[in-house]
Design an enzyme around this catalytic site. Sequence first.
Site, short mmCIF file in Angstrom:
data_model
loop_
_atom_site.label_atom_id
_atom_site.label_comp_id
_atom_site.label_asym_id
_atom_site.label_seq_id
_atom_site.Cartn_x
_atom_site.Cartn_y
_atom_site.Cartn_z
N TYR A 237 0.82 -1.22 0.00
CA TYR A 237 0.00 0.00 0.00
C TYR A 237 0.85 1.26 0.00
O TYR A 237 0.74 2.11 -0.90
CB TYR A 237 -0.95 -0.02 1.21
CG TYR A 237 -1.61 1.31 1.50
CD1 TYR A 237 -2.36 1.97 0.53
CD2 TYR A 237 -1.48 1.90 2.75
CE1 TYR A 237 -2.97 3.19 0.80
CE2 TYR A 237 -2.08 3.12 3.03
CZ TYR A 237 -2.82 3.76 2.06
OH TYR A 237 -3.42 4.97 2.33
N LYS A 241 1.57 3.99 -3.08
CA LYS A 241 1.18 5.39 -2.88
C LYS A 241 2.38 6.31 -3.05
O LYS A 241 2.26 7.41 -3.61
CB LYS A 241 0.55 5.57 -1.50
CG LYS A 241 -0.82 4.94 -1.34
CD LYS A 241 -1.88 5.54 -2.25
CE LYS A 241 -2.39 6.87 -1.78
NZ LYS A 241 -3.51 7.36 -2.62
#
Length: 490
Positions: A237, A241
Amino acid sequence: MELESVLKFLENKTILVTGATGFLAKIFVEKILRVQPNVKKLYLLLRAADAKSATQRMNNEVIGKDLFRVLKEKLGANFNSFVREKVSVMAGDITSEDLGLKDLNLKEEMLSQLDVIVNLAATTNFDERYDVSIFLNTLGAKNVLNFAKQCANLKVLVHISTAYVSGERGGLILENPYHMGDTLNGATGLDINNELRLVEEKLKELQAEEATEPEITLAMKDFGIERAKKFGWPNTYVFTKAMGEMVLEHLKGNTNVVIVRPTIVTSTYKEPFPGWVEGVRTIDSLAVGYGKGKLTCFLGDLNAIVDAIPADFVVNAIIVAMAAHANQPSDRIYQVGSSMRNPLRYVDLQEFGFGYFSKKPWINKDGKPVKVAKVFVLSNMASFHRYMTFRYLLFLKGLELVNTAFCQYFQGMYLDLNRKIKFVMRLVELYRPYLFFKGVFDDMNTERLRLEAKESGIETDIFYFDPKSINWEEYFLSIHIPGVVKYVFK
């Protein structure tokens, strides 16, 4: 920056919101419609097969939520007609060029009219498949930027990232940008195009091996963690990002881009009403497990800071940043959290949880109150491994004492326990960096934005986002935990 009235800025503006069914996106949409009914249009982009399915999703997953009850009470019988006038929903996908828009007339309309794009589309799953995560969080950011570049009158693109793109870094974490190829561990060779190529090769390899869908999913999850750790990030994640931020920094050109990095987003503090939350969010899993009597031990440093920030604070910061930079080129990054100015610690969560559920225990499916005690704290990974091994050996010892007639039954239990232990160990490894987190997020840019808003006399009572105003004990005992119990407990 010269700030004028935010309400005045929002008047007659056309705004595109991606990821419209997400937690923050819904709160953003509700806030705009409630405080500035003279906004011209909100375009909501969400994944759906067609326009009809998109409308159904909006009605069920956005407008139909309890979150909108204040606006419904305010408008009464006019609510539906107001939404039809102000909100335009479309089926799309940020993983595709031109956001996957099939209606060319609608696309041209948006390109000519959009003033602001707020990119809230993302997957926030720590343990997501690498292909899913990189397509949404990295390639998606690129596609939104490319769409923004086509807009004739766009004033600003606001991209929502996460403060935890910092990885496991300790100390003061500044609001600095990521440049293409940056890594957290000094490793070289990070190339986003290469990462996309590796994803495609991995998928082809698994398909050639005739792997099942569950096998492909697990392999792609493991592959994402492997690639993240290679360059210093703890999970897929935050890695994807961070790469999304790199893309924006590298390709933005003359496009006015603002990046907002929230920390751990919790339930609403005040608006549209206190305590609204949706889904089991990061620290809420602790509250749910503890209140139901399933969380008896905790792995982590009780003195570590848990950087929480209510969702309405984040949305207000997004709106004020949007207004502040609408007509000024910017490469500003805003970290929106509480660790710098009003730190909360895990020991506080322990006290708040015990205090609340001791007085207001959860009633289980048998109608009996669940009694809670203070959780047993394991302060390091070594002690956690010993604890899990001890529980495992106790189970095996119990099997030895069982009559052989029940061996087959208990063999199934043994296999189930093995699966659960592996699952728990995977989760622990994913969340470990945050249970022992030593960083404090600098918010100098965000504080400057707050001060300039205050000095300019804008509506700080409407667009509040100062974490110093939060009384954590009151918030958790009277707002957040009751909200979790109401909206999340099943």
